[in-house]
Design a protein around this motif. Structure first.
Motif, PDB file in Angstrom:
ATOM      1  N   GLN A 165      38.881   3.038 -80.336  1.00 49.25           N
ATOM      2  CA  GLN A 165      39.540   3.345 -79.066  1.00 49.25           C
ATOM      3  C   GLN A 165      40.903   2.651 -78.989  1.00 49.25           C
ATOM      4  O   GLN A 165      41.886   3.240 -78.520  1.00 49.25           O
ATOM      5  N   ILE A 166      40.956   1.423 -79.479  1.00 48.81           N
ATOM      6  CA  ILE A 166      42.236   0.697 -79.496  1.00 48.81           C
ATOM      7  C   ILE A 166      43.220   1.400 -80.416  1.00 48.81           C
ATOM      8  O   ILE A 166      44.397   1.579 -80.082  1.00 48.81           O
ATOM      9  N   TRP A 167      42.740   1.826 -81.589  1.00 46.92           N
ATOM     10  CA  TRP A 167      43.619   2.557 -82.504  1.00 46.92           C
ATOM     11  C   TRP A 167      44.184   3.808 -81.843  1.00 46.92           C
ATOM     12  O   TRP A 167      45.370   4.102 -81.946  1.00 46.92           O
ATOM     13  N   GLY A 168      43.306   4.550 -81.176  1.00 49.27           N
ATOM     14  CA  GLY A 168      43.733   5.798 -80.553  1.00 49.27           C
ATOM     15  C   GLY A 168      44.778   5.581 -79.479  1.00 49.27           C
ATOM     16  O   GLY A 168      45.786   6.301 -79.416  1.00 49.27           O
ATOM     17  N   MET A 169      44.552   4.576 -78.642  1.00 52.62           N
ATOM     18  CA  MET A 169      45.495   4.310 -77.551  1.00 52.62           C
ATOM     19  C   MET A 169      46.864   3.892 -78.065  1.00 52.62           C
ATOM     20  O   MET A 169      47.897   4.338 -77.568  1.00 52.62           O
ATOM     21  N   THR A 170      46.886   3.028 -79.067  1.00 55.74           N
ATOM     22  CA  THR A 170      48.161   2.526 -79.570  1.00 55.74           C
ATOM     23  C   THR A 170      48.866   3.546 -80.457  1.00 55.74           C
ATOM     24  O   THR A 170      50.090   3.708 -80.375  1.00 55.74           O
ATOM     25  N   GLN A 171      48.107   4.275 -81.282  1.00 58.95           N
ATOM     26  CA  GLN A 171      48.711   5.273 -82.168  1.00 58.95           C
ATOM     27  C   GLN A 171      49.347   6.412 -81.383  1.00 58.95           C
ATOM     28  O   GLN A 171      50.314   7.026 -81.836  1.00 58.95           O
ATOM     29  N   TYR A 172      48.839   6.668 -80.203  1.00 58.30           N
ATOM     30  CA  TYR A 172      49.398   7.718 -79.348  1.00 58.30           C
ATOM     31  C   TYR A 172      50.891   7.532 -79.138  1.00 58.30           C
ATOM     32  O   TYR A 172      51.663   8.492 -79.115  1.00 58.30           O
ATOM     33  N   TYR A 173      51.309   6.294 -79.002  1.00 60.18           N
ATOM     34  CA  TYR A 173      52.717   6.011 -78.692  1.00 60.18           C
ATOM     35  C   TYR A 173      53.633   6.213 -79.895  1.00 60.18           C
ATOM     36  O   TYR A 173      54.858   6.237 -79.740  1.00 60.18           O
TER      37      TYR A 173
END
Length: 214
Positions: A165-173
């Motif tokens: 979930q952390i990867w997904g949130m940060t990679q989005y940017y």
């Protein structure tokens, strides 16, 4: 015969070569991030770097070699930058630092991050040698998180899902930088805007763990 000292000033020839290699790297990042490996053209890379195609191939072996070099230099940077730094037993400190580093890398290197995403979407065949180390690194994080859970420092949760979930949130940017900038009407190079994003993502991660944010 003269011996070149590693501490001596670089020769003009060395300096020129370094400049050319830097230009090739920047051109390749632009080309691969826009078009992926299959769609990328060495002709375009050469033009972006200010070289002819024969000149480009004097410095690189092939498109595959250049792509692999970029991909694995990025993966190596990720492995170093995104390890849990367990110099603190406080999950709030460790997670806050991790989210900040992960997000800052995405914001500072969006094109490199998109190369990784593009490789995944195309099947990830060039990542086979990467997965064992990546899984080992992720397992280290899972062990740390499960230890916090057993000690009552965070609420019970699925550690592996939480990390992703952390990867997904940060990679989005990185992957959706244009959308972010359009929605926010703000350049992501703006330091104040970055701090807002870091704060919100960190708050979300900490609340997920049952930790009161600042």
């Amino acid at each position: 015969m003269s011996i070149h000292s590693p501490f001596a000033p670089p020769s003009s020839r060395d300096s020129k070569r370094a400049q050319i290699l830097k230009a090739i790297r920047e051109a390749a990042i632009n080309e691969f991030s826009c078009n992926g490996f299959k769609g990328a053209s060495t002709q375009n890379i050469a033009q972006l770097a200010g070289l002819t195609k024969p000149q480009l191939h004097y410095y690189i072996g092939s498109k595959e070699d250049l792509y692999q070099e970029l991909l694995f230099s990025m993966l190596h940077s990720w492995a170093e930058a995104f390890a849990f730094t367990m110099d603190s037993d406080d999950p709030k400190t460790v997670l806050s630092r991790y989210v900040k580093r992960k997000l800052e890398y995405a914001l500072d290197n969006p094109k490199l991050s998109r190369i990784f995403t593009s490789e995944l979407l195309s099947g990830g065949s060039r990542l086979n040698t990467y997965w064992p180390n990546a899984c080992a690194s992720t397992n280290h994080k899972v062990i740390a998180i499960n230890k916090w859970i057993s000690e009552g420092k965070i609420r019970p949760l699925n550690a592996l899902v939480f990390i992703q979930q952390i990867w997904g949130m940060t990679q989005y940017y990185a992957d959706y930088a244009l959308q972010v900038q359009t929605m926010m009407n703000q350049d992501l190079d703006d330091e104040q805007q970055r701090q807002i994003i870091v704060h919100e993502l960190t708050t979300s991660v900490l609340l997920t763990c049952g930790i009161a944010p600042d």
